[in-house]
Design an enzyme around this catalytic site. Structure first.
Site, PDB file in Angstrom:
ATOM      1  N   HIS A 136       0.761  -1.105   0.092  1.00 41.00           N
ATOM      2  CA  HIS A 136      -0.069   0.089  -0.051  1.00 41.00           C
ATOM      3  C   HIS A 136       0.819   1.265  -0.014  1.00 41.00           C
ATOM      4  O   HIS A 136       1.424   1.844   1.185  1.00 41.00           O
ATOM      5  CB  HIS A 136      -0.879  -0.096   1.039  1.00 41.00           C
ATOM      6  CG  HIS A 136      -2.069   1.187   1.165  1.00 41.00           C
ATOM      7  ND1 HIS A 136      -3.292   0.759   1.549  1.00 41.00           N
ATOM      8  CD2 HIS A 136      -1.866   2.439   1.285  1.00 41.00           C
ATOM      9  CE1 HIS A 136      -3.857   1.939   1.504  1.00 41.00           C
ATOM     10  NE2 HIS A 136      -3.165   2.842   1.340  1.00 41.00           N
TER      11      HIS A 136
ATOM     12  N   HIS B 155       0.707   5.223  -2.382  1.00 41.76           N
ATOM     13  CA  HIS B 155       0.425   5.807  -3.407  1.00 41.76           C
ATOM     14  C   HIS B 155       1.675   6.537  -4.048  1.00 41.76           C
ATOM     15  O   HIS B 155       2.387   7.179  -3.623  1.00 41.76           O
ATOM     16  CB  HIS B 155      -0.649   6.913  -2.820  1.00 41.76           C
ATOM     17  CG  HIS B 155      -1.842   6.428  -2.159  1.00 41.76           C
ATOM     18  ND1 HIS B 155      -2.979   6.235  -2.816  1.00 41.76           N
ATOM     19  CD2 HIS B 155      -1.795   5.957  -1.039  1.00 41.76           C
ATOM     20  CE1 HIS B 155      -3.784   5.743  -1.898  1.00 41.76           C
ATOM     21  NE2 HIS B 155      -3.227   5.565  -0.711  1.00 41.76           N
TER      22      HIS B 155
ATOM     23  N   HIS C 167      -9.973   1.346   0.625  1.00 38.67           N
ATOM     24  CA  HIS C 167      -9.556   2.319   1.535  1.00 38.67           C
ATOM     25  C   HIS C 167     -10.863   2.412   2.666  1.00 38.67           C
ATOM     26  O   HIS C 167     -11.942   2.906   2.164  1.00 38.67           O
ATOM     27  CB  HIS C 167      -9.165   3.575   1.243  1.00 38.67           C
ATOM     28  CG  HIS C 167      -7.617   3.932   0.895  1.00 38.67           C
ATOM     29  ND1 HIS C 167      -7.230   3.208  -0.264  1.00 38.67           N
ATOM     30  CD2 HIS C 167      -6.886   4.424   1.441  1.00 38.67           C
ATOM     31  CE1 HIS C 167      -6.222   3.757  -0.350  1.00 38.67           C
ATOM     32  NE2 HIS C 167      -5.760   4.275   0.472  1.00 38.67           N
TER      33      HIS C 167
ATOM     34  N   GLU D  69     -10.384   4.336   7.992  1.00 38.03           N
ATOM     35  CA  GLU D  69      -9.442   5.133   8.319  1.00 38.03           C
ATOM     36  C   GLU D  69      -9.837   6.390   8.805  1.00 38.03           C
ATOM     37  O   GLU D  69      -9.678   6.892  10.045  1.00 38.03           O
ATOM     38  CB  GLU D  69      -8.404   5.482   6.952  1.00 38.03           C
ATOM     39  CG  GLU D  69      -7.279   6.268   6.871  1.00 38.03           C
ATOM     40  CD  GLU D  69      -6.857   6.784   5.708  1.00 38.03           C
ATOM     41  OE1 GLU D  69      -7.328   7.038   4.817  1.00 38.03           O
ATOM     42  OE2 GLU D  69      -5.509   7.272   5.666  1.00 38.03           O
TER      43      GLU D  69
ATOM     44  N   ASP E  76       1.790   4.004   2.919  1.00 37.00           N
ATOM     45  CA  ASP E  76       0.727   4.957   2.369  1.00 37.00           C
ATOM     46  C   ASP E  76       1.445   6.055   1.545  1.00 37.00           C
ATOM     47  O   ASP E  76       1.083   6.036   0.206  1.00 37.00           O
ATOM     48  CB  ASP E  76       0.138   5.332   3.474  1.00 37.00           C
ATOM     49  CG  ASP E  76      -1.413   5.854   3.241  1.00 37.00           C
ATOM     50  OD1 ASP E  76      -1.733   5.694   2.059  1.00 37.00           O
ATOM     51  OD2 ASP E  76      -2.082   6.258   4.030  1.00 37.00           O
ATOM     52  N   ASP E  77       1.884   7.252   2.205  1.00 39.45           N
ATOM     53  CA  ASP E  77       2.499   8.289   1.401  1.00 39.45           C
ATOM     54  C   ASP E  77       3.633   8.861   2.255  1.00 39.45           C
ATOM     55  O   ASP E  77       3.577   9.859   2.918  1.00 39.45           O
ATOM     56  CB  ASP E  77       1.436   9.474   1.259  1.00 39.45           C
ATOM     57  CG  ASP E  77      -0.041   8.994   0.536  1.00 39.45           C
ATOM     58  OD1 ASP E  77      -0.231   8.979  -0.603  1.00 39.45           O
ATOM     59  OD2 ASP E  77      -0.791   8.755   1.387  1.00 39.45           O
TER      60      ASP E  77
HETATM   61  N1  LIG Z   1      -4.205   7.659   3.080  1.00 34.70           N
HETATM   62  C1  LIG Z   1      -5.166   8.148   1.989  1.00 34.70           C
HETATM   63  N2  LIG Z   1      -6.439   7.776   2.220  1.00 34.70           N
HETATM   64  C2  LIG Z   1      -7.069   7.998   1.241  1.00 34.70           C
HETATM   65  N3  LIG Z   1      -6.817   8.395   0.020  1.00 34.70           N
HETATM   66  C3  LIG Z   1      -5.545   8.511  -0.114  1.00 34.70           C
HETATM   67  N4  LIG Z   1      -4.702   9.088  -1.146  1.00 34.70           N
HETATM   68  C4  LIG Z   1      -3.636   9.139  -0.964  1.00 34.70           C
HETATM   69  N5  LIG Z   1      -3.655   8.641   0.406  1.00 34.70           N
HETATM   70  C5  LIG Z   1      -4.577   8.392   0.878  1.00 34.70           C
HETATM   71 ZN   LIG Z   2      -3.712   4.992   1.148  1.00 37.36          ZN
END
Ligand SMILES: Nc1ncnc2[nH]cnc12
Ligand SMILES: [Zn+2]
Length: 322
Positions: free
Chosen positions: A11, A13, A189, A192, A270-271
């Protein structure tokens, strides 16, 4: 110490992995003022909505096939450098369309980046096409149709990301039907920003093999048991959850409780630069903040390979490398 462990990430992005220095160079190249989103080498946002806005603005400085090849190669090289053998990248053809590059060139650049990285280190990667809730249900169906028709062997999954508070999973069933009929793996997703109901929604409406985050399932212990009984795999991103204040600190984060309840959990970033993290740090957190032994961490990595959206020969080869 986890630096020597083999790693897998399910996971991340792609645009969310953009190193700030690269984004800065891209913005200069195109004469884009990104000072509102990137300051002193760090991305600027203050809550989930502004994070998504920042993410979309950062994405706008990646504009050509070569920009995407470079971004992909850069991230996969970093992963390979910390002993990562497999990565699934969440990609959004809508971003390609929005910048005028087009979905095909966007994906083609990313595939070139994968090819370059694999040639150097042997890292395997696959693409999860995502629809973004905040671009609306029609665009999510468009993303599913694109993934289904692409006939690209590196596109192996379909996801739903973006603003979780927009609509319910049931509004997106058609997109998931399209993706499922095309043989793509499904992940959503959920749990969260929204609570346990959102995870229950995902199971009721789609029953994906995996859920992105899913950590707020902990608010409903019957739901936790349901996840364990179904064998649904959670793509848990602890650093992201703390940065976005889903939980106040690692002590209250439910990763360990979910695992001990029999839920199949995996670790991802994640990011990463948006959340001041990296896959290396997530593995270190698993050992440090969560107290997992290296054997337990290896077991989570094995779970990730078992749940990866790959053909069985590739899965076998990855398991053999563990
Ligand atoms: N943590 C996240 N939750 C939902 N959409 C996303 N797009 C990028 N990161 C995300
Ligand atoms: Zn994500």
């Amino acid at each position: 110490m986890t630096s020597h462990l083999k790693k897998v990430e399910l996971h991340c992005h792609l645009e969310g992995a953009a190193p700030p220095a690269l984004t800065d160079a891209q913005a200069r190249k195109y004469g884009v003022d990104i000072s509102g989103e990137l300051r002193d080498g760090a991305y600027v946002w203050h809550d989930f909505a502004s994070f998504l806005e920042c993410y979309d603005k950062v994405s706008e400085v990646y504009r050509t096939e070569e920009d995407y090849a470079l971004l992909t190669e850069t991230y996969l090289d970093e992963l390979a450098g910390i002993n990562t053998i497999y990565s699934e990248l969440i990609v959004s053809p809508d971003h390609g369309k929005r910048i005028g590059l087009g979905a095909d060139a966007y994906i083609s650049g990313i595939c070139e980046g994968i090819r370059r990285a694999r040639e150097k280190s042997g890292i395997e990667a696959r693409l999860i096409v995502t629809g973004e809730r905040h671009f609306g249900p029609e665009s999510v169906i468009g993303a599913a149709e694109y993934a289904a028709k692409a006939g690209n062997p590196l596109i192996t999954g379909f996801n739903l990301a973006g603003e979780e508070r927009m609509g319910r999973v049931a509004d997106y069933i058609r997109a998931f039907d399209i993706a499922r009929d095309a043989g793509l793996g499904l992940t959503i997703h959920a749990g969260e920003v929204c609570g346990a109901f959102s995870v229950a929604d995902a199971l009721d409406a789609v029953r994906p093999q995996r859920i992105g985050h899913g950590v707020r399932a902990i608010e409903d212990l019957d739901l936790v048991k349901r996840l364990a009984d179904l064998g649904t795999v959670l793509e848990v991103c602890p650093g992201s959850n703390i940065a976005l204040k889903v939980f106040p600190d690692f002590v209250s984060h439910p990763l360990r409780r979910l695992k001990e309840s029999g839920v199949r959990v995996t670790i991802s970033s994640d990011d990463p630069p948006f959340f001041h993290t990296s896959l290396a740090r997530e593995y270190e957190l698993a050992a440090g903040a969560f107290g997992f032994s290296n054997t337990e961490i290896d077991a989570m990595t094995r779970t990730a390979i078992e749940a990866a959206f790959v053909d069985e020969d590739t899965r076998k080869a990855l398991l053999a490398r563990l």
